[in-house]
Design a protein around this motif. Sequence first.
Motif, PDB file in Angstrom:
ATOM      1  N   ARG A  62     -12.909 -10.545 -26.530  1.00 23.56           N
ATOM      2  CA  ARG A  62     -14.119 -10.076 -25.847  1.00 23.56           C
ATOM      3  C   ARG A  62     -14.686  -8.835 -26.522  1.00 23.56           C
ATOM      4  N   HIS A 107     -16.412  -9.868 -29.843  1.00 18.85           N
ATOM      5  CA  HIS A 107     -17.608 -10.596 -29.423  1.00 18.85           C
ATOM      6  C   HIS A 107     -18.700  -9.596 -29.016  1.00 18.85           C
ATOM      7  N   HIS A 162     -22.056  -5.960 -21.517  1.00 16.57           N
ATOM      8  CA  HIS A 162     -22.392  -7.209 -20.820  1.00 16.57           C
ATOM      9  C   HIS A 162     -21.182  -8.012 -20.349  1.00 16.57           C
ATOM     10  N   ASP A 163     -20.040  -7.855 -20.998  1.00 18.61           N
ATOM     11  CA  ASP A 163     -18.870  -8.646 -20.610  1.00 18.61           C
ATOM     12  C   ASP A 163     -17.761  -7.808 -19.957  1.00 18.61           C
ATOM     13  N   ASP A 187     -26.381 -12.536 -27.087  1.00 15.01           N
ATOM     14  CA  ASP A 187     -25.092 -13.062 -26.613  1.00 15.01           C
ATOM     15  C   ASP A 187     -24.952 -14.533 -27.024  1.00 15.01           C
TER      16      ASP A 187
HETATM   17 MG    MG Z   1     -20.822 -12.547 -23.813  1.00 16.97          MG
END
Ligand code: MG
Length: 377
Positions: free
Chosen positions: A63, A66, A95-96, A189
């Motif tokens: 994550r 990413h 965002h994550d 994304d």
């Molecule tokens: Mg994402």
Amino acid sequence: MKLACYAASEENSLGREFKEPQPSHRNQFQRDRDRVVHSSAFRRLEYKTQVFVNHVGDMFRTRLTHSIEVAQIGRTISRALQLNEDLTEAICLAHDLGHTPFGHAGQDELNLCMKEFGGFEHNLQSLRVVDVLEEKYAEFTGLNLMYETREGILKHCSRSKAKELGAIGQRFLDKLQPGLEAQVADIADLIAYNNHDVDDGLRARLITFDQLASCELFCKELTVVSKRWPGLSKKKMIHEVKRRMINTLVSDLIVTSHGNIASLNPSTIHEVRAAGKPLISLSETIAAQNLQLKRFLNKHLYKHPKVEKMSEEAKQVIRKLFDGFMSEASLLPKDVQKNIEVQEEEQGSLGKARVIADYIAGMTDRFAFAELDRISE
Ligand code: MG
């Protein structure tokens, strides 16, 4: 760089919930980005699964990597469109933050566990992390981020949740668009994961060049690269194709969005929000090719028997942790137990379940395994 008149800026910002003095060496959105980078949830992204379970191999995206790739793509697009690059970066990196361990399998299972208690959605959880769960500042809970950063983090939201959220949820009730920086982060994304999942999938040998030939976006770039460098090593071939795909998508997005903006010709951020549809978009042709690639990955990678097997195991870990803590709260760390007492008093079992979901969602993959071992002894 001069910002476009419709970009989000410190001047047109709706600001922070808790008033704070102006930072001395940064702008307000750089401060937000830095708060995200220093958060505990951001550090834990390093050990959270994107698609491949984190402990299976060190060479796949997590994550964290990413999120860094999303920020890279988002910044480039923002800069090209004269938008607020710092805000885009802050949204992309955050965002994550609300993602559970074990990628989508983890989120799906936690959502099932929470069915009677209002469900679990990683998007809402990302906002909850920055608004409530981070414990860092003496004067306020959470990170007290700017309105526009929070707006970008909350990508989707049901009407019922939007009502509970107040001001930040209002745009879903009024059917307004978010600012352009949030729109950029959203598509960045998508571009990032489609491409890095092709890369990871090929290197993990779960998908092949031959299979990918059915995807126009991939096939087009593969033809160019193989013609120019016949006999190129597989390693370099994958990267040369991937970088070209990202470039095609990003360039198309910039040109198309530029056109969308020019035809609406907004003079303020309010006109962007009231536009009725997003102004940041891919052209129809490239959007269709991108969707074809996304569907390909869905079918051949995310549902690959090897990935599904990992997902099944992951779901069981989440389920056992949730059930275990719900029936025996004394198994939880002392501070979590204390929080349960407070929340139970306010909201009964709903409060208890939410604290447990927060605890599980915050775990890294390996910590979830360790916790399961600990409570199973
Ligand atoms: Mg994402």
